[in-house]
Scaffold this motif. Sequence first.
Motif, short mmCIF file in Angstrom:
data_model
loop_
_atom_site.label_atom_id
_atom_site.label_comp_id
_atom_site.label_asym_id
_atom_site.label_seq_id
_atom_site.Cartn_x
_atom_site.Cartn_y
_atom_site.Cartn_z
N LEU A 1 0.93 -0.96 -0.46
CA LEU A 1 0.08 -0.27 -0.26
C LEU A 1 0.86 1.33 0.37
CD1 LEU A 1 -3.12 1.38 0.55
CD2 LEU A 1 -2.25 1.23 2.09
N VAL A 2 0.93 2.07 -0.62
CA VAL A 2 1.79 3.39 -0.92
C VAL A 2 0.28 4.32 -0.77
CG1 VAL A 2 1.52 5.03 -2.20
CG2 VAL A 2 3.01 2.28 -2.56
N PHE A 3 -0.16 5.32 0.54
CA PHE A 3 -1.34 6.15 1.03
C PHE A 3 -0.64 7.08 1.06
CE2 PHE A 3 -3.00 7.93 4.31
CZ PHE A 3 -4.52 7.83 3.56
N GLY A 4 -1.16 8.10 0.52
CA GLY A 4 -0.67 9.82 1.59
C GLY A 4 -0.98 10.31 -0.34
N ARG A 5 -1.05 11.68 -0.06
CA ARG A 5 -0.71 12.68 -1.26
C ARG A 5 0.34 12.32 -2.06
NH1 ARG A 5 0.52 18.87 0.13
NH2 ARG A 5 -1.82 18.55 1.35
N ILE A 6 -0.60 12.04 -3.12
CA ILE A 6 0.58 11.29 -4.09
C ILE A 6 1.93 12.57 -5.05
CG2 ILE A 6 0.22 9.75 -6.40
CD1 ILE A 6 -0.43 8.77 -3.97
N SER A 7 2.80 12.27 -5.18
CA SER A 7 3.81 13.48 -5.05
C SER A 7 5.26 12.63 -5.59
CB SER A 7 4.34 14.17 -4.05
OG SER A 7 3.37 14.83 -3.85
N ALA A 8 5.12 13.08 -7.12
CA ALA A 8 6.91 12.49 -8.10
C ALA A 8 7.92 12.18 -6.71
CB ALA A 8 7.10 13.69 -8.34
N TYR A 9 8.35 12.56 -5.78
CA TYR A 9 9.47 12.60 -5.06
C TYR A 9 8.82 11.24 -4.13
CZ TYR A 9 6.95 13.87 -0.55
OH TYR A 9 6.28 13.17 0.38
N LYS A 10 7.87 10.95 -3.71
CA LYS A 10 7.28 9.93 -3.78
C LYS A 10 8.23 8.09 -3.98
CE LYS A 10 3.94 11.68 -0.33
NZ LYS A 10 2.66 11.43 0.10
N GLY A 11 8.73 8.37 -5.09
CA GLY A 11 9.79 7.21 -6.19
C GLY A 11 8.48 6.18 -6.58
N ILE A 12 6.91 6.47 -7.21
CA ILE A 12 5.84 5.31 -6.45
C ILE A 12 5.84 5.05 -8.55
CG2 ILE A 12 3.31 4.97 -7.47
CD1 ILE A 12 2.89 7.42 -5.37
N LEU B 1 6.96 3.02 0.94
CA LEU B 1 6.97 4.22 1.07
C LEU B 1 8.64 5.01 0.42
CD1 LEU B 1 6.26 4.29 4.82
CD2 LEU B 1 5.51 5.53 3.09
N PRO B 2 8.75 4.46 -0.63
CA PRO B 2 10.38 4.13 -1.53
C PRO B 2 10.19 5.60 -1.76
CG PRO B 2 8.08 3.93 -3.08
CD PRO B 2 7.88 4.25 -2.35
N TYR B 3 10.42 6.42 -0.88
CA TYR B 3 11.02 7.89 -1.30
C TYR B 3 11.95 8.27 -1.81
CZ TYR B 3 6.52 9.04 1.58
OH TYR B 3 5.17 8.89 1.82
N ARG B 4 11.97 9.41 -2.91
CA ARG B 4 13.70 9.55 -3.12
C ARG B 4 14.10 10.55 -2.25
NH1 ARG B 4 12.24 11.86 -9.22
NH2 ARG B 4 10.15 10.02 -9.53
N ARG B 5 13.58 11.45 -1.99
CA ARG B 5 13.73 12.60 -0.23
C ARG B 5 12.80 12.67 0.39
NH1 ARG B 5 13.15 14.94 -4.65
NH2 ARG B 5 11.54 16.99 -4.80
N ALA B 6 12.60 12.82 1.30
CA ALA B 6 12.35 13.14 2.72
C ALA B 6 12.36 13.23 4.44
CB ALA B 6 10.76 11.99 2.89
N THR B 7 12.37 14.19 5.19
CA THR B 7 12.32 14.39 6.13
C THR B 7 11.57 14.24 7.19
OG1 THR B 7 12.84 16.83 5.38
CG2 THR B 7 13.22 16.30 7.63
N THR B 8 10.05 13.80 6.83
CA THR B 8 9.87 12.71 8.02
C THR B 8 8.34 12.67 6.91
OG1 THR B 8 8.29 13.08 9.81
CG2 THR B 8 8.11 14.92 8.49
N SER B 9 7.27 11.74 8.02
CA SER B 9 6.17 11.18 6.68
C SER B 9 5.11 10.98 7.74
CB SER B 9 6.70 9.74 5.96
OG SER B 9 5.55 9.19 5.41
N GLY B 10 3.87 11.59 7.56
CA GLY B 10 3.16 11.60 8.89
C GLY B 10 2.26 10.17 8.15
N ALA B 11 2.74 9.94 6.79
CA ALA B 11 1.72 8.32 5.95
C ALA B 11 2.35 7.19 7.25
CB ALA B 11 2.25 8.63 4.67
N ALA B 12 3.95 7.30 7.23
CA ALA B 12 4.91 6.70 7.88
C ALA B 12 3.66 6.30 8.98
CB ALA B 12 6.01 6.62 8.33
N VAL B 13 4.20 7.20 10.31
CA VAL B 13 3.32 7.53 12.02
C VAL B 13 1.73 6.93 11.65
CG1 VAL B 13 2.75 9.35 13.63
CG2 VAL B 13 4.45 9.45 11.91
N LEU B 14 0.91 7.63 10.92
CA LEU B 14 -0.66 6.25 10.60
C LEU B 14 -0.27 4.96 9.97
CD1 LEU B 14 -3.51 6.73 10.71
CD2 LEU B 14 -3.38 7.73 8.26
#
Length: 373
Positions: free
Chosen positions: A185-196, A264-277
Amino acid sequence: MTAARQHPEILVFPRDDNPYQSFLYDALLRAGVRSRYIGDLGPSHTVNLLLLPAELVWWRLRGARILHLHWVFGFALTGSGRNGLLRRAGYVWYLLVLACARLTGVRIVWTLHNVLPHETVFPDDRLARRRLLRTASLVIAHSEQALAELRDVVGRPRRSVVLAHPAFDPPAATGRRNAFPRRLLVFGRISAYKGIEETIEAFDDVAATTTVELTVAGVCADPRLRTRLDELRRRHPDRVRLRFGHIPEEGLPGLFAEHDLQWLPYRRATTSGAAVLGAQMGIPLAVPDLRAFDSVPGMRLGQAREALAQALRTVDAIEEHRLAELSAHSLRWSAELGTWDEMAQSTKRAMLTMTESDAPITSTQAEPQESVN
């Protein structure tokens, strides 16, 4: 209660549908601190942005002393994504707003959601961050790793505090799926940096030897990305599902329970509310191999297509006892994150320390969340 106490003590910019803001400011109100969004007067983003300095002056005269800045995308003029001149104009206005805050005595508090913007906002986003660091009186980071990355990439803030991203208050999870094929599951706001995109492309390499499936669920505001993801999905119509749109809160437990692992295959990130949820839901996590995620439990994901393909093979063969271990790690980690009321108290203390040379933030009686605007 006197009329003066009705005025906000914290100004907030920009407003976003990220639940982080509503959870935080509701909790701050319960802690006796009022807030108000600015740059949100009417339907025109450009007009709102042009009126931002006047709003700062207006509310400063009524006692507001702090501007809480979350992201800089609110300074981007409409159409600046395709127009370099508009990006430069937005940058000039951004500097003017920072200067206005400084000249009127409004202290800037920046919450470090990401070290650099995920999408280009200004001609030089790194330089823009440096200007913000020189102006900000306080930087709030969610981890020591994020703060270290800020120092390495942009610079050292004059004052900083680390406050972990609190746990949300989701509905009770309905259990975790245990069946084959394994579902991601990839959940949350869908953005290019998230590696989908890279993940779906990695399916090309493993389709013949695995049965793993992928669901992408969330709002995607980028029409070009939506089109690209749909094109990629057609390569594996039986394996990849796209659920674009808002997922209501009451639908989250069922959504997570239908899957074996949050991806959560993010290319870059500092934190992730989706991971917390996801951790609160008890689902195992597969998180990016980035410094900011060092303390987050779960499988590690590389960014290259080959690394993602190997991770897909691993998930395809993962056994139930290992999923149970990862699930337990998720729940344990989320239980240690603290609450929003604790976050609000820590935020208030940090702001009081920052402004200790001024009059203290006043205390008000907690009121219903509808009064936070």
